[in-house]
Design an enzyme around this catalytic site. Sequence first.
Site, PDB file in Angstrom:
ATOM      1  N   TYR A  92       0.833  -1.211   0.000  1.00 26.87           N
ATOM      2  CA  TYR A  92       0.000   0.000   0.000  1.00 26.87           C
ATOM      3  C   TYR A  92       0.865   1.258   0.000  1.00 26.87           C
ATOM      4  O   TYR A  92       1.795   1.407   0.791  1.00 26.87           O
ATOM      5  CB  TYR A  92      -0.915   0.028   1.226  1.00 26.87           C
ATOM      6  CG  TYR A  92      -1.649   1.345   1.382  1.00 26.87           C
ATOM      7  CD1 TYR A  92      -2.739   1.645   0.567  1.00 26.87           C
ATOM      8  CD2 TYR A  92      -1.233   2.302   2.308  1.00 26.87           C
ATOM      9  CE1 TYR A  92      -3.407   2.858   0.686  1.00 26.87           C
ATOM     10  CE2 TYR A  92      -1.894   3.511   2.430  1.00 26.87           C
ATOM     11  CZ  TYR A  92      -2.973   3.790   1.613  1.00 26.87           C
ATOM     12  OH  TYR A  92      -3.618   4.989   1.717  1.00 26.87           O
TER      13      TYR A  92
ATOM     14  N   GLY B  47      -6.109   5.232  -0.316  1.00 28.23           N
ATOM     15  CA  GLY B  47      -7.503   5.272   0.098  1.00 28.23           C
ATOM     16  C   GLY B  47      -8.327   4.238  -0.637  1.00 28.23           C
ATOM     17  O   GLY B  47      -8.053   3.030  -0.583  1.00 28.23           O
TER      18      GLY B  47
ATOM     19  N   ASN C 180       1.742  11.942   5.876  1.00 25.27           N
ATOM     20  CA  ASN C 180       0.887  11.076   6.690  1.00 25.27           C
ATOM     21  C   ASN C 180       1.294  11.158   8.153  1.00 25.27           C
ATOM     22  O   ASN C 180       2.317  10.617   8.553  1.00 25.27           O
ATOM     23  CB  ASN C 180       0.992   9.626   6.189  1.00 25.27           C
ATOM     24  CG  ASN C 180      -0.286   8.851   6.459  1.00 25.27           C
ATOM     25  OD1 ASN C 180      -1.065   9.211   7.325  1.00 25.27           O
ATOM     26  ND2 ASN C 180      -0.491   7.792   5.702  1.00 25.27           N
TER      27      ASN C 180
ATOM     28  N   ARG D 144     -11.749  32.481  47.429  1.00 27.28           N
ATOM     29  CA  ARG D 144     -11.478  31.383  48.353  1.00 27.28           C
ATOM     30  C   ARG D 144     -11.144  30.078  47.630  1.00 27.28           C
ATOM     31  O   ARG D 144     -10.340  29.269  48.112  1.00 27.28           O
ATOM     32  CB  ARG D 144     -12.713  31.182  49.243  1.00 27.28           C
ATOM     33  CG  ARG D 144     -12.446  30.326  50.460  1.00 27.28           C
ATOM     34  CD  ARG D 144     -13.698  29.851  51.167  1.00 27.28           C
ATOM     35  NE  ARG D 144     -14.877  30.700  51.012  1.00 27.28           N
ATOM     36  CZ  ARG D 144     -16.107  30.268  51.281  1.00 27.28           C
ATOM     37  NH1 ARG D 144     -16.299  29.022  51.694  1.00 27.28           N
ATOM     38  NH2 ARG D 144     -17.145  31.064  51.121  1.00 27.28           N
TER      39      ARG D 144
END
Length: 658
Positions: free
Chosen positions: A164, A171, A307, A398
């Site tokens: 890939y 994609g 990426n 406070r």
Amino acid sequence: MPRYTVHVRGEWLAVPCQTGTNTVRWLGKEAVRRYMKNKPDNGGFASVEEVKFCVRRCKGLGLLDHDDTLEDTLEDNEFVEVAIEGDVMSLDFIASKLEGVDLYSKYQEPEKYIYLDGNSLTPEDLVNLGKGLYKIKLTPEAEAKVRQSREVIERIVKEKTVVYGITTGFGKFARTVIPTSKLKELQVNLVRSSSAGVGKPLIPARTRMLLALRINVLAKGYSGISLETLQQIIEAFNASCLPYIPEKGTVGASGDLAPLSHLALGFIGEGKMWSPKCGWADAKYVLQAHGLKPITLKPKEGLALINGTQMISSLGCEAVERASAIARQADIVAALTLEVLKGTTRAFDTDIHAVCAHPGQIEVAFRFRSLLDSDHHPSEIAESHRFCDRVQDAYTLRCCPQVHGVANDTIAFVKDIITTEINSATDNPMVFAERGEIISGGNFHGEYPAKALDYLAIGVHELAAISERRIERLCNPSLSELPAFLVTEGGLNSGFMIAHCTAAALVSENKALCHPSSVDSLSTSAATEDHVSMGGWAARKALKVIEHVEQVLAIELLAACQGIEFLRPLRTTTPLEKVYDLVRSVVRPWLKDRFMAPDIEAAHRLLVEQKVWEVAVPYIEKYRREHIPESRPVSPTAFSLNSLRMNKCVGTDHSDQD
């Protein structure tokens, strides 16, 4: 032969000059002539002689006299603009008109280096890199890891293995195998098509941070980038050559693709780029002006550059550092307000906070004790109301340790997550050289920093929310016993009336900005990227929330110092007097109404530059060294009403008995 890069109506032209005795007028005419030559209609002009123009530097926009010689006016390869009379030019294009670029007007190339290894960068380091304080070098270990991971990529390409992003599309196109002859084109196409961001460009400091962080991640050696390409990127960083990166367009999963693609686009010589030397110009010209060449992407390198979560995380580093700074100083500002409102130190007693032992709460209470009336730093203001009959302070005074404390603990929690993220490999696929494998995963998903930065915005916002309520108490005469809106001749003068409105407006804006962006997700990339973090917006709005917090506290700081004027000649503690003196060095007291915005900006700058912290911290740390906390059991009757009344006045709120 000198050469100049000239911008005419959106186009950049290289204009060589035979002799430096040529004038600025000659350069303008020659640039217009070349512009007309490239246009079918001559750019709408009949001749060069009819064109009226002015010439100015791109950096700083300084106008040049037409009769001056080039050798006396410009440096070789300088960038200039020819502005043609009658044209309406976009100010967005000129760097000097963009937010933050003025900080580089006195830019000096740093001499010191930070060595990056991908494992030890801190948010503070990254912010300093953004400020231009350091150049970058890789450690020898990082260089070796980068080489080893690249060898894995080269083997895959040689063996034509289907992996890939290296030999396939991206994609939805992950199953489309790309021919070997087009693998380089694949990477360039990815960068170009993903450069789809919109909006204002990042300011130079943020672009430097983004670039430095991407270098740090690549230095880990899991991205597959070549050492040659990485060194080219480092050289560009060290020359402060910064691509044009629109701030909007990332959904924060599959990395910050759009902004990182714009980053990569500049380095391949496309799009726009900025440097202190050139201002904005075409990227190829800026690189050339610094003796650099555009990168030629090899297989996997486009994907390696774009990426990751570096947009989210780099902005997150700035957010964390600014949040830390304003949280520290919020304690000082609130302590000064407590003095003006004649509050008590009893609520900051060590034993109270020992039995509710949140670290942030304990530290905030300690800072209050170190700044307020004590044997170390007596206060005449505190002494003036020591035996008054008030019972206790309002919550905004406070409960500062509890409210400010959780903001401090939130910042610490977020800083841990961001520090881990900036030293993490966030690519896909990941190259594991020791295993000789490439594995697809999801480290690019920005959910961790997105959630953390949403939390940061919520936590830090409360510093402004409680500060705005203290401003109300300072301005309201029924609560402060001071003149209404902290000014004499009320009615004729309005004093801090609208400054308080500004604080309220900023707090209200923050309420909307604190809605978490990471609760949203939209499916993208044809449902292959079906859950995203929206971390880019989480980071940008966190910074906006923090800026608003700084501005609200700046208004409180001014109001508290104005309140001191009405208590003179009494003096507060030494550290708080130092804070007062610091403010008065840039903002004079209000005797009657005047233009207030510059005063707010001056006080804001003191906080951003941490000047308030710098004057107070020596006293805080001295108190820390000298103070030995008493260790004693807490008696159930130790804080009876009678014992409270025997001590200092404890507040300005008669109605609050809770």
